[in-house]
Motif scaffolding. Structure first.
Motif, mmCIF file in Angstrom:
data_model
loop_
_atom_site.group_PDB
_atom_site.id
_atom_site.type_symbol
_atom_site.label_atom_id
_atom_site.label_comp_id
_atom_site.label_asym_id
_atom_site.label_seq_id
_atom_site.Cartn_x
_atom_site.Cartn_y
_atom_site.Cartn_z
ATOM 1 N N PHE A 70 0.846 -1.188 0.000
ATOM 2 C CA PHE A 70 0.000 0.000 0.000
ATOM 3 C C PHE A 70 0.883 1.241 0.000
ATOM 4 C CE2 PHE A 70 -2.828 -3.156 1.755
ATOM 5 C CZ PHE A 70 -4.074 -2.801 1.270
ATOM 6 N N THR A 71 0.313 2.338 -0.463
ATOM 7 C CA THR A 71 0.948 3.640 -0.279
ATOM 8 C C THR A 71 0.168 4.359 0.808
ATOM 9 O OG1 THR A 71 1.716 3.785 -2.549
ATOM 10 C CG2 THR A 71 1.503 5.866 -1.346
ATOM 11 N N VAL A 72 0.885 4.826 1.813
ATOM 12 C CA VAL A 72 0.285 5.631 2.866
ATOM 13 C C VAL A 72 0.568 7.082 2.503
ATOM 14 C CG1 VAL A 72 0.253 6.180 5.321
ATOM 15 C CG2 VAL A 72 0.571 3.804 4.575
ATOM 16 N N MET A 73 -0.510 7.796 2.224
ATOM 17 C CA MET A 73 -0.405 9.208 1.851
ATOM 18 C C MET A 73 -0.841 10.040 3.052
ATOM 19 S SD MET A 73 -2.382 11.205 -1.245
ATOM 20 C CE MET A 73 -4.000 11.085 -0.487
ATOM 21 N N LYS A 74 0.015 10.975 3.439
ATOM 22 C CA LYS A 74 -0.302 11.845 4.570
ATOM 23 C C LYS A 74 -0.337 13.287 4.101
ATOM 24 C CE LYS A 74 1.640 8.750 8.003
ATOM 25 N NZ LYS A 74 2.619 8.546 9.069
ATOM 26 N N ASP A 75 -1.366 13.985 4.537
ATOM 27 C CA ASP A 75 -1.515 15.414 4.267
ATOM 28 C C ASP A 75 -1.314 16.174 5.561
ATOM 29 O OD1 ASP A 75 -2.829 15.749 1.447
ATOM 30 O OD2 ASP A 75 -3.952 14.122 2.387
ATOM 31 N N LYS A 76 -0.542 17.227 5.488
ATOM 32 C CA LYS A 76 -0.411 18.163 6.603
ATOM 33 C C LYS A 76 -0.675 19.552 6.030
ATOM 34 C CE LYS A 76 2.701 19.894 10.180
ATOM 35 N NZ LYS A 76 4.071 19.810 10.741
ATOM 36 N N LEU A 77 -1.844 20.081 6.355
ATOM 37 C CA LEU A 77 -2.240 21.403 5.877
ATOM 38 C C LEU A 77 -2.198 22.370 7.047
ATOM 39 C CD1 LEU A 77 -3.429 23.372 3.790
ATOM 40 C CD2 LEU A 77 -5.687 22.509 4.394
ATOM 41 N N GLN A 78 -1.415 23.428 6.889
ATOM 42 C CA GLN A 78 -1.333 24.474 7.907
ATOM 43 C C GLN A 78 -1.717 25.799 7.264
ATOM 44 O OE1 GLN A 78 2.873 23.630 9.082
ATOM 45 N NE2 GLN A 78 1.989 23.544 11.135
ATOM 46 N N TYR A 79 -2.586 26.523 7.946
ATOM 47 C CA TYR A 79 -3.019 27.802 7.395
ATOM 48 C C TYR A 79 -3.351 28.764 8.527
ATOM 49 C CZ TYR A 79 -7.720 26.132 8.509
ATOM 50 O OH TYR A 79 -8.816 25.660 9.171
ATOM 51 N N GLU A 80 -3.339 30.041 8.160
ATOM 52 C CA GLU A 80 -3.760 31.114 9.070
ATOM 53 C C GLU A 80 -4.814 31.941 8.347
ATOM 54 O OE1 GLU A 80 -0.449 33.043 11.606
ATOM 55 O OE2 GLU A 80 0.481 32.504 9.673
ATOM 56 N N THR A 81 -5.809 32.357 9.098
ATOM 57 C CA THR A 81 -6.848 33.211 8.544
ATOM 58 C C THR A 81 -6.516 34.678 8.822
ATOM 59 O OG1 THR A 81 -8.115 32.973 10.580
ATOM 60 C CG2 THR A 81 -8.680 31.490 8.767
ATOM 61 N N PRO A 82 -6.947 35.557 7.933
ATOM 62 C CA PRO A 82 -6.794 36.988 8.208
ATOM 63 C C PRO A 82 -7.921 37.463 9.133
ATOM 64 C CG PRO A 82 -7.823 36.661 6.074
ATOM 65 C CD PRO A 82 -7.513 35.274 6.634
ATOM 66 N N PHE A 83 -7.985 38.724 9.388
ATOM 67 C CA PHE A 83 -9.073 39.403 10.110
ATOM 68 C C PHE A 83 -9.107 39.100 11.602
ATOM 69 C CE2 PHE A 83 -10.801 38.469 5.757
ATOM 70 C CZ PHE A 83 -10.502 39.709 5.231
ATOM 71 N N GLY A 84 -7.949 38.793 12.183
ATOM 72 C CA GLY A 84 -7.849 38.665 13.633
ATOM 73 C C GLY A 84 -8.840 37.698 14.248
ATOM 74 N N ILE A 85 -9.504 38.148 15.289
ATOM 75 C CA ILE A 85 -10.425 37.295 16.039
ATOM 76 C C ILE A 85 -11.605 36.844 15.179
ATOM 77 C CG2 ILE A 85 -11.775 39.191 17.023
ATOM 78 C CD1 ILE A 85 -10.801 35.978 18.897
ATOM 79 N N PHE A 86 -12.038 37.681 14.215
ATOM 80 C CA PHE A 86 -13.145 37.304 13.333
ATOM 81 C C PHE A 86 -12.741 36.142 12.425
ATOM 82 C CE2 PHE A 86 -13.904 41.807 14.343
ATOM 83 C CZ PHE A 86 -15.099 41.659 15.016
ATOM 84 N N GLY A 87 -11.511 36.186 11.928
ATOM 85 C CA GLY A 87 -11.002 35.089 11.114
ATOM 86 C C GLY A 87 -10.866 33.810 11.923
ATOM 87 N N GLU A 88 -10.398 33.934 13.159
ATOM 88 C CA GLU A 88 -10.267 32.768 14.033
ATOM 89 C C GLU A 88 -11.625 32.153 14.337
ATOM 90 O OE1 GLU A 88 -7.853 33.499 17.523
ATOM 91 O OE2 GLU A 88 -6.479 34.745 16.340
ATOM 92 N N LEU A 89 -12.606 32.984 14.585
ATOM 93 C CA LEU A 89 -13.957 32.495 14.863
ATOM 94 C C LEU A 89 -14.542 31.802 13.626
ATOM 95 C CD1 LEU A 89 -16.188 32.351 16.978
ATOM 96 C CD2 LEU A 89 -17.000 34.568 16.174
ATOM 97 N N PHE A 90 -14.365 32.394 12.456
ATOM 98 C CA PHE A 90 -14.837 31.783 11.209
ATOM 99 C C PHE A 90 -14.176 30.416 11.009
ATOM 100 C CE2 PHE A 90 -14.459 31.140 6.582
ATOM 101 C CZ PHE A 90 -15.803 31.098 6.260
ATOM 102 N N ASP A 91 -12.879 30.335 11.315
ATOM 103 C CA ASP A 91 -12.148 29.075 11.190
ATOM 104 C C ASP A 91 -12.744 28.011 12.118
ATOM 105 O OD1 ASP A 91 -10.156 27.247 10.418
ATOM 106 O OD2 ASP A 91 -8.829 27.900 12.026
ATOM 107 N N ILE A 92 -12.937 28.375 13.367
ATOM 108 C CA ILE A 92 -13.472 27.437 14.361
ATOM 109 C C ILE A 92 -14.873 26.968 13.982
ATOM 110 C CG2 ILE A 92 -14.282 27.250 16.756
ATOM 111 C CD1 ILE A 92 -11.890 29.167 17.460
ATOM 112 N N LEU A 93 -15.712 27.889 13.535
ATOM 113 C CA LEU A 93 -17.105 27.552 13.249
ATOM 114 C C LEU A 93 -17.312 26.859 11.900
ATOM 115 C CD1 LEU A 93 -18.889 30.781 14.560
ATOM 116 C CD2 LEU A 93 -18.764 28.538 15.677
ATOM 117 N N PHE A 94 -16.518 27.226 10.883
ATOM 118 C CA PHE A 94 -16.812 26.753 9.529
ATOM 119 C C PHE A 94 -15.606 26.249 8.733
ATOM 120 C CE2 PHE A 94 -19.745 30.311 10.455
ATOM 121 C CZ PHE A 94 -20.943 29.600 10.479
#
Length: 152
Positions: free
Chosen positions: A103-127
């Motif tokens: 088998f091939t084991v494929m691993k994804d590691k996605l790291q991202y940051e949202t803009p717009f401070g606390i509003f971006g963080e809240l959008f990330d958490i919720l959606f």
């Protein structure tokens, strides 16, 4: 910064899975639910080191563009795509490939940051984190199907 880690086990060679993961046409197929299309840069076939692709797709009811560059590649073990232009503050997707017991084991590691401070963080958490996780799971499902059928 948010990190999404996924592991997908695929009954196909590492080279097949690696190439399927870099294939623009397969990505477009996996992203059909968001009408995502490659509109600039490499728009078909395999993308390679230092090449870019600009995607346009509908997310959360809006058409958005996202330009990525392949910033690292180690055939057939690893590659990285990073956002050059788009709606994220930062976006880095690492792809790992390992052969294990046929088998091939494929691993994804996605790291991202949202803009717009606390509003971006809240959008990330919720959606956003859930949306991106589902997006990657659908992508990996199609990669698995295509790789196991070796039809690309």
């Amino acid at each position: 910064m948010t990190t999404i880690n996924l592991t997908t086990k695929i009954k196909a060679s590492k080279q097949t899975v690696f190439d399927a993961s870099r294939n623009i046409d397969i990505h477009q197929k996996s992203a059909s639910k968001t009408s995502e299309k490659a509109i600039a840069g490499i728009t078909s076939g395999l993308i390679n080191l230092n090449e870019t692709v600009t995607w346009r797709g509908k997310h959360f009811g809006f058409y958005l563009t996202h330009k990525s560059r392949i910033t690292a590649i180690d055939f057939y073990d690893y590659f990285v795509d990073e956002m050059e232009r788009g709606k994220f503050k930062s976006f880095r997707h690492e792809h790992f490939f390992e052969q294990q017991n046929g088998f091939t084991v494929m691993k994804d590691k996605l790291q991202y940051e949202t803009p717009f401070g606390i509003f971006g963080e809240l959008f990330d958490i919720l959606f956003l984190e859930k949306h991106l996780t589902h997006f990657l799971l659908e992508r990996n499902k199609i990669l698995k199907e295509v790789s196991e059928q070796s039809k690309f």
